[in-house]
Design an enzyme around this catalytic site. Structure first.
Site, PDB file in Angstrom:
ATOM      1  N   ASP A  86     136.898  31.102 -38.453  1.00  9.05           N
ATOM      2  CA  ASP A  86     137.696  30.199 -39.273  1.00  9.05           C
ATOM      3  C   ASP A  86     136.911  29.889 -40.550  1.00  9.05           C
ATOM      4  OD1 ASP A  86     139.743  28.196 -39.863  1.00  9.05           O
ATOM      5  OD2 ASP A  86     138.234  26.716 -39.273  1.00  9.05           O
ATOM      6  N   ASP A 104     137.708  26.727 -43.200  1.00 12.73           N
ATOM      7  CA  ASP A 104     137.538  25.308 -43.519  1.00 12.73           C
ATOM      8  C   ASP A 104     137.045  24.525 -42.314  1.00 12.73           C
ATOM      9  OD1 ASP A 104     138.467  24.948 -46.339  1.00 12.73           O
ATOM     10  OD2 ASP A 104     140.252  25.920 -45.534  1.00 12.73           O
TER      11      ASP A 104
END
Length: 208
Positions: free
Chosen positions: A11, A13
């Site tokens: 991922d 953020d």
């Protein structure tokens, strides 16, 4: 840990970059401009998800508005803000040469480049909000990343900071899903196979 791990699905953020508080400030500003009250629980509901998916499926003061138009407004709020710093351990994790790398993010490619710069080129596969029909927590983003890599999901390890991302990776059948407590608590990430404090701990697991 299944042997061997062939790819890391990461991922962006809150995982590779310390950006979640940054994004929440953008949301607070946008909500204030709309004259809508916003709680921390509401803001948390956007974390790890495409904003237009939240607008389209969740109840809120945005009910009856156009999700795409509201998302465009939010993106306009981000234009002049500085890029967030890299998370501790991100450079070392992206420097690994023993596994293939895929980025699986609810953001777009432009934001990924803003955050990572040349480090974005380390990724063999990049799955953004624009490559999928259904964003996290649907399994599609992680299923697509594994498919493009040509790997069964169970040969992969995913790292996520948000419940929606954890749910997406688990539902896709990713072999090891690690939640990091940079944004949410361990209890909130309980769906992950392992929960650790941050990327340094992920590196330790890979070296073990």
């Amino acid at each position: 840990m299944p042997e061997p791990i062939a790819a890391l699905l990461l991922d962006l953020d809150g995982t590779l970059v310390d950006s979640e508080q940054y994004h929440r400030e953008v949301f607070r500003s946008w909500f204030a401009g709309r004259g809508w009250p916003v709680s921390e629980a509401t803001l948390a509901g956007f974390t790890g998800r495409r904003a237009d998916d939240v607008f389209a499926t969740e109840d809120g003061p945005w009910r009856g508005e156009d999700p795409a138009a509201m998302t465009a407004e939010l993106l306009d709020h981000m234009v002049d803000l500085p890029s967030p710093p890299l998370a501790a351990g991100a450079v070392d994790l992206l420097g690994l040469t023993s596994v293939r790398l895929a980025l699986v993010t609810s953001a777009n490619t432009e934001w990924a480049r803003t955050c990572l710069g040349d480090l974005l080129d380390r990724f063999e596969v990049i799955v953004t909000r624009d490559e999928v029909t259904r964003g996290k927590p649907d399994p599609e983003p992680y299923t697509l990343a594994a498919s493009i890599l040509g790997l069964p999901p169970e040969r992969c390890l995913a790292v996520e900071d948000a419940p929606a991302g954890v749910a997406s990776a688990v539902a896709a059948g990713v072999g090891v899903v690690i939640g990091i407590t940079t944004t949410f608590s361990a209890d909130q990430l309980a769906g992950a196979h392992r929960v650790v404090p941050g990327l340094d701990a992920v590196l330790g697991l890979l070296d073990a």
